[in-house]
Design an enzyme around this catalytic site. Structure first.
Site, PDB file in Angstrom:
ATOM      1  N   GLY A  13      86.968 -38.584  85.234  1.00 52.23           N
ATOM      2  CA  GLY A  13      86.854 -37.765  84.032  1.00 52.23           C
ATOM      3  C   GLY A  13      87.914 -36.677  83.917  1.00 52.23           C
ATOM      4  N   ALA A  83      83.865 -29.786  89.460  1.00 53.77           N
ATOM      5  CA  ALA A  83      82.712 -30.661  89.705  1.00 53.77           C
ATOM      6  C   ALA A  83      81.499 -30.164  88.938  1.00 53.77           C
ATOM      7  N   THR A  86      75.030 -33.034  84.676  1.00 60.97           N
ATOM      8  CA  THR A  86      73.992 -32.679  83.697  1.00 60.97           C
ATOM      9  C   THR A  86      72.660 -33.286  84.144  1.00 60.97           C
ATOM     10  N   ASP A  88      69.892 -33.288  81.482  1.00 61.95           N
ATOM     11  CA  ASP A  88      69.395 -32.780  80.207  1.00 61.95           C
ATOM     12  C   ASP A  88      67.922 -33.110  79.999  1.00 61.95           C
ATOM     13  N   GLN A 144      69.402 -28.243  77.164  1.00 62.23           N
ATOM     14  CA  GLN A 144      70.314 -27.934  78.283  1.00 62.23           C
ATOM     15  C   GLN A 144      70.119 -26.512  78.814  1.00 62.23           C
ATOM     16  N   TYR A 147      71.939 -26.400  82.220  1.00 54.78           N
ATOM     17  CA  TYR A 147      73.401 -26.529  82.127  1.00 54.78           C
ATOM     18  C   TYR A 147      74.019 -25.312  81.424  1.00 54.78           C
ATOM     19  N   PRO A 177      85.588 -26.253  77.824  1.00 57.24           N
ATOM     20  CA  PRO A 177      85.850 -27.426  76.990  1.00 57.24           C
ATOM     21  C   PRO A 177      84.704 -27.673  76.016  1.00 57.24           C
ATOM     22  N   GLY A 178      85.048 -28.256  74.877  1.00 54.27           N
ATOM     23  CA  GLY A 178      84.039 -28.836  73.995  1.00 54.27           C
ATOM     24  C   GLY A 178      83.715 -30.231  74.494  1.00 54.27           C
TER      25      GLY A 178
HETATM   26  N1  CAA Z   1      68.412 -29.224  67.439  1.00 56.93           N
HETATM   27  C1  CAA Z   1      67.161 -29.248  66.964  1.00 56.93           C
HETATM   28  N2  CAA Z   1      66.284 -30.230  67.238  1.00 56.93           N
HETATM   29  C2  CAA Z   1      66.719 -31.233  68.012  1.00 56.93           C
HETATM   30  C3  CAA Z   1      68.024 -31.257  68.541  1.00 56.93           C
HETATM   31  C4  CAA Z   1      68.881 -30.206  68.212  1.00 56.93           C
HETATM   32  N3  CAA Z   1      70.136 -30.138  68.664  1.00 56.93           N
HETATM   33  N4  CAA Z   1      68.156 -32.366  69.289  1.00 56.93           N
HETATM   34  C5  CAA Z   1      66.977 -33.018  69.251  1.00 56.93           C
HETATM   35  N5  CAA Z   1      66.115 -32.328  68.461  1.00 56.93           N
HETATM   36  C6  CAA Z   1      64.740 -32.686  68.122  1.00 56.93           C
HETATM   37  C7  CAA Z   1      64.647 -34.116  67.619  1.00 56.93           C
HETATM   38  O1  CAA Z   1      64.974 -34.166  66.257  1.00 56.93           O
HETATM   39  C8  CAA Z   1      63.201 -34.455  67.904  1.00 56.93           C
HETATM   40  O2  CAA Z   1      62.393 -33.872  66.928  1.00 56.93           O
HETATM   41  P1  CAA Z   1      61.018 -34.577  66.482  1.00 56.93           P
HETATM   42  O3  CAA Z   1      60.187 -34.650  67.740  1.00 56.93           O
HETATM   43  O4  CAA Z   1      60.498 -33.648  65.459  1.00 56.93           O
HETATM   44  O5  CAA Z   1      61.427 -35.928  65.975  1.00 56.93           O
HETATM   45  C9  CAA Z   1      62.937 -33.693  69.216  1.00 56.93           C
HETATM   46  O6  CAA Z   1      63.941 -32.673  69.287  1.00 56.93           O
HETATM   47  C10 CAA Z   1      63.054 -34.590  70.421  1.00 56.93           C
HETATM   48  O7  CAA Z   1      64.345 -35.191  70.427  1.00 56.93           O
HETATM   49  P2  CAA Z   1      64.666 -36.469  71.291  1.00 56.93           P
HETATM   50  O8  CAA Z   1      63.902 -37.648  70.759  1.00 56.93           O
HETATM   51  O9  CAA Z   1      66.155 -36.620  71.415  1.00 56.93           O
HETATM   52  O10 CAA Z   1      63.986 -36.045  72.652  1.00 56.93           O
HETATM   53  P3  CAA Z   1      64.243 -36.586  74.067  1.00 56.93           P
HETATM   54  O11 CAA Z   1      63.291 -35.878  74.938  1.00 56.93           O
HETATM   55  O12 CAA Z   1      64.312 -38.063  74.078  1.00 56.93           O
HETATM   56  O13 CAA Z   1      65.747 -36.068  74.403  1.00 56.93           O
HETATM   57  C11 CAA Z   1      67.479 -34.547  74.842  1.00 56.93           C
HETATM   58  C12 CAA Z   1      66.034 -34.703  74.362  1.00 56.93           C
HETATM   59  C13 CAA Z   1      67.606 -35.005  76.296  1.00 56.93           C
HETATM   60  C14 CAA Z   1      67.833 -33.077  74.753  1.00 56.93           C
HETATM   61  C15 CAA Z   1      68.413 -35.401  73.952  1.00 56.93           C
HETATM   62  O14 CAA Z   1      68.260 -35.002  72.611  1.00 56.93           O
HETATM   63  C16 CAA Z   1      69.858 -35.244  74.345  1.00 56.93           C
HETATM   64  O15 CAA Z   1      70.359 -35.866  75.273  1.00 56.93           O
HETATM   65  N6  CAA Z   1      70.594 -34.388  73.631  1.00 56.93           N
HETATM   66  C17 CAA Z   1      72.006 -34.137  73.920  1.00 56.93           C
HETATM   67  C18 CAA Z   1      72.164 -32.883  74.713  1.00 56.93           C
HETATM   68  C19 CAA Z   1      73.631 -32.639  74.924  1.00 56.93           C
HETATM   69  O16 CAA Z   1      74.381 -32.350  74.008  1.00 56.93           O
HETATM   70  N7  CAA Z   1      74.088 -32.772  76.150  1.00 56.93           N
HETATM   71  C20 CAA Z   1      75.486 -32.630  76.414  1.00 56.93           C
HETATM   72  C21 CAA Z   1      75.843 -33.502  77.598  1.00 56.93           C
HETATM   73  S1  CAA Z   1      77.617 -33.554  77.838  1.00 56.93           S
HETATM   74  C22 CAA Z   1      77.954 -32.017  78.365  1.00 56.93           C
HETATM   75  O17 CAA Z   1      77.102 -31.237  78.686  1.00 56.93           O
HETATM   76  C23 CAA Z   1      79.398 -31.647  78.449  1.00 56.93           C
HETATM   77  C24 CAA Z   1      79.650 -30.385  77.798  1.00 56.93           C
HETATM   78  O18 CAA Z   1      79.738 -29.366  78.476  1.00 56.93           O
HETATM   79  C25 CAA Z   1      79.930 -30.360  76.350  1.00 56.93           C
HETATM   80  P1  NAP Z   2      82.231 -36.755  85.146  1.00 50.88           P
HETATM   81  O1  NAP Z   2      83.085 -37.727  84.425  1.00 50.88           O
HETATM   82  O2  NAP Z   2      80.781 -37.015  85.274  1.00 50.88           O
HETATM   83  O3  NAP Z   2      82.876 -36.510  86.597  1.00 50.88           O
HETATM   84  C1  NAP Z   2      82.264 -35.618  87.460  1.00 50.88           C
HETATM   85  C2  NAP Z   2      83.061 -35.451  88.734  1.00 50.88           C
HETATM   86  O4  NAP Z   2      82.402 -34.426  89.514  1.00 50.88           O
HETATM   87  C3  NAP Z   2      83.085 -36.689  89.598  1.00 50.88           C
HETATM   88  O5  NAP Z   2      84.317 -36.744  90.289  1.00 50.88           O
HETATM   89  C4  NAP Z   2      81.956 -36.445  90.584  1.00 50.88           C
HETATM   90  O6  NAP Z   2      82.088 -37.115  91.837  1.00 50.88           O
HETATM   91  C5  NAP Z   2      82.082 -34.955  90.792  1.00 50.88           C
HETATM   92  N1  NAP Z   2      80.853 -34.356  91.313  1.00 50.88           N
HETATM   93  C6  NAP Z   2      79.619 -34.359  90.770  1.00 50.88           C
HETATM   94  N2  NAP Z   2      78.749 -33.717  91.559  1.00 50.88           N
HETATM   95  C7  NAP Z   2      79.455 -33.299  92.646  1.00 50.88           C
HETATM   96  C8  NAP Z   2      79.117 -32.588  93.828  1.00 50.88           C
HETATM   97  N3  NAP Z   2      77.878 -32.158  94.048  1.00 50.88           N
HETATM   98  N4  NAP Z   2      80.097 -32.339  94.718  1.00 50.88           N
HETATM   99  C9  NAP Z   2      81.358 -32.754  94.515  1.00 50.88           C
HETATM  100  N5  NAP Z   2      81.733 -33.435  93.412  1.00 50.88           N
HETATM  101  C10 NAP Z   2      80.795 -33.702  92.493  1.00 50.88           C
HETATM  102  O7  NAP Z   2      82.304 -35.318  84.441  1.00 50.88           O
HETATM  103  P2  NAP Z   2      83.384 -34.723  83.427  1.00 50.88           P
HETATM  104  O8  NAP Z   2      82.929 -34.995  82.054  1.00 50.88           O
HETATM  105  O9  NAP Z   2      84.749 -35.081  83.845  1.00 50.88           O
HETATM  106  O10 NAP Z   2      83.130 -33.158  83.666  1.00 50.88           O
HETATM  107  C11 NAP Z   2      83.905 -32.411  84.579  1.00 50.88           C
HETATM  108  C12 NAP Z   2      83.547 -30.945  84.437  1.00 50.88           C
HETATM  109  O11 NAP Z   2      83.794 -30.514  83.111  1.00 50.88           O
HETATM  110  C13 NAP Z   2      82.068 -30.640  84.694  1.00 50.88           C
HETATM  111  O12 NAP Z   2      81.941 -29.378  85.315  1.00 50.88           O
HETATM  112  C14 NAP Z   2      81.490 -30.585  83.307  1.00 50.88           C
HETATM  113  O13 NAP Z   2      80.330 -29.814  83.270  1.00 50.88           O
HETATM  114  C15 NAP Z   2      82.629 -29.946  82.568  1.00 50.88           C
HETATM  115  N6  NAP Z   2      82.630 -30.174  81.143  1.00 50.88           N
HETATM  116  C16 NAP Z   2      82.656 -31.441  80.662  1.00 50.88           C
HETATM  117  C17 NAP Z   2      82.676 -31.630  79.296  1.00 50.88           C
HETATM  118  C18 NAP Z   2      82.728 -32.983  78.684  1.00 50.88           C
HETATM  119  O14 NAP Z   2      82.557 -33.051  77.457  1.00 50.88           O
HETATM  120  N7  NAP Z   2      82.954 -34.050  79.415  1.00 50.88           N
HETATM  121  C19 NAP Z   2      82.668 -30.523  78.441  1.00 50.88           C
HETATM  122  C20 NAP Z   2      82.628 -29.244  78.987  1.00 50.88           C
HETATM  123  C21 NAP Z   2      82.620 -29.083  80.346  1.00 50.88           C
HETATM  124  P3  NAP Z   2      81.450 -38.600  92.057  1.00 50.88           P
HETATM  125  O15 NAP Z   2      82.384 -39.538  91.353  1.00 50.88           O
HETATM  126  O16 NAP Z   2      81.444 -38.771  93.517  1.00 50.88           O
HETATM  127  O17 NAP Z   2      80.109 -38.574  91.414  1.00 50.88           O
END
Ligand code: CAA
Ligand code: NAP
Length: 240
Positions: A13, A83, A86, A88, A144, A147, A177-178
């Site tokens: 990544g 490193a 998530t 979530d 989150q 997170y 990052p976004g």
């Molecule tokens: N705002 C308001 N309501 C929301 C919402 C939001 N952003 N997201 C979901 N909801 C609501 C849904 O509409 C739903 O409402 P109803 O029950 O009224 O229908 C309710 O919340 C439940 O939603 P889900 O069915 O999605 O519930 P779930 O338990 O299956 O999943 C979740 C919940 C795990 C949070 C899932 O929505 C999810 O994965 N969301 C994404 C979270 C996210 O953005 N993670 C980023 C990961 S990548 C990262 O973190 C990198 C980075 O730094 C940018």
């Molecule tokens: P990724 O693709 O899931 O890669 C994660 C990396 O971290 C892998 O090399 C993994 O190793 C390593 N890692 C995980 N847990 C570890 C631990 N306990 N010790 C040592 N290494 C570990 O993630 P990514 O999207 O590239 O994200 C990298 C960073 O950017 C994270 O901190 C994330 O929160 C941040 N970030 C990501 C986004 C996005 O949109 N992708 C946005 C904002 C911030 P293994 O391969 O061995 O698992």
């Protein structure tokens, strides 16, 4: 002599792009990873960058990991705390285990790795630490609390440690990052991700290489006046 850089989570990544970017700029890079040996092996084969496994959430393993790197490659000049994981889930579903794991890895990892290199950086009067935060640490995100708390903590950690390093030649900065096109984001349910991307003014996910560029800027020897800052790279999704 080339400066020595450790990139945690440097095999996949965003970390992969940072490792390669630093290598191409002439740094001696060591990519840490957490558990996926196969991907790390492939990474090293493809890039020629050595990979070393330890869990950044474990203080003693970080200390030992850095010690081994120093013995093999020399003192560490640069640490990119990338490193991260998530786990979530809405508050209703989140368990204590998912809270601890994310806090210990994402935020604890920054402390463990910075602590392992700090004294040596102070002694040598030079250091560059870059912590990878997140837009979701700045703005929060539904599902989150763990997170967002960890990433928000990284931003505070950065500003506090930057003050300790400022007069000693050590800079400490963060990047927020976004949504970047990696496996971490690919794990977001497609219907949810679609709505997120629709809110990004640039109209797409970011690329890992777009984060690596910023790391290169921050770690440069010429970067001594940039410290305690957070660079937001999010396609305009959140203007902080
Ligand atoms: N705002 C308001 N309501 C929301 C919402 C939001 N952003 N997201 C979901 N909801 C609501 C849904 O509409 C739903 O409402 P109803 O029950 O009224 O229908 C309710 O919340 C439940 O939603 P889900 O069915 O999605 O519930 P779930 O338990 O299956 O999943 C979740 C919940 C795990 C949070 C899932 O929505 C999810 O994965 N969301 C994404 C979270 C996210 O953005 N993670 C980023 C990961 S990548 C990262 O973190 C990198 C980075 O730094 C940018
Ligand atoms: P990724 O693709 O899931 O890669 C994660 C990396 O971290 C892998 O090399 C993994 O190793 C390593 N890692 C995980 N847990 C570890 C631990 N306990 N010790 C040592 N290494 C570990 O993630 P990514 O999207 O590239 O994200 C990298 C960073 O950017 C994270 O901190 C994330 O929160 C941040 N970030 C990501 C986004 C996005 O949109 N992708 C946005 C904002 C911030 P293994 O391969 O061995 O698992």
């Amino acid at each position: 002599m080339a400066r020595v850089a450790i990139v945690t989570g440097g095999t996949r990544g965003i970390g992969h792009a940072i490792s390669v970017g630093l290598r191409d700029a002439g740094y001696k890079v060591i990519a840490n990873y957490g558990g996926d040996d196969k991907r790390a092996e492939e990474f090293t084969k493809e890039t020629g960058i050595p990979s070393r496994k330890w869990d950044v959430a474990d203080f003693d393993l970080c200390t030992a990991g850095v010690k081994a790197v120093v013995a093999e490659f020399g003192a560490v000049d640069i640490v990119v705390n990338n490193a991260g994981i998530t786990r979530d889930g809405t508050m209703r579903k989140m368990q204590r285990e998912g809270w601890d794991k994310v806090l210990d890895t994402n935020l604890g990892g920054c402390f463990n790795m910075s602590k392992a290199v700090w004294d040596s950086m102070l002694d040598r009067g030079f250091g560059r630490i870059v912590n990878i935060g997140s837009i979701n640490g700045q703005a929060g995100q539904y599902g989150q609390v763990n997170y967002a708390a960890a990433k928000s903590g990284i931003h505070g950690f950065t500003k506090a440690l930057a003050q300790e390093g400022a007069s000693k030649g050590i800079t400490v900065n963060a990047i927020a990052p976004g949504y970047i096109d990696t496996e971490m984001v690919a794990a977001v349910p497609p219907n949810v991700l679609e709505k997120i991307v629709a809110r990004i003014p640039v109209g797409r996910l970011g690329k890992a290489s777009e984060i690596a560029r910023a790391v290169l800027f921050l770690v440069a020897d010429e970067g001594g006046f940039v410290t305690g800052s957070t660079m937001s790279i999010n396609g305009g999704q959140h203007m902080y």
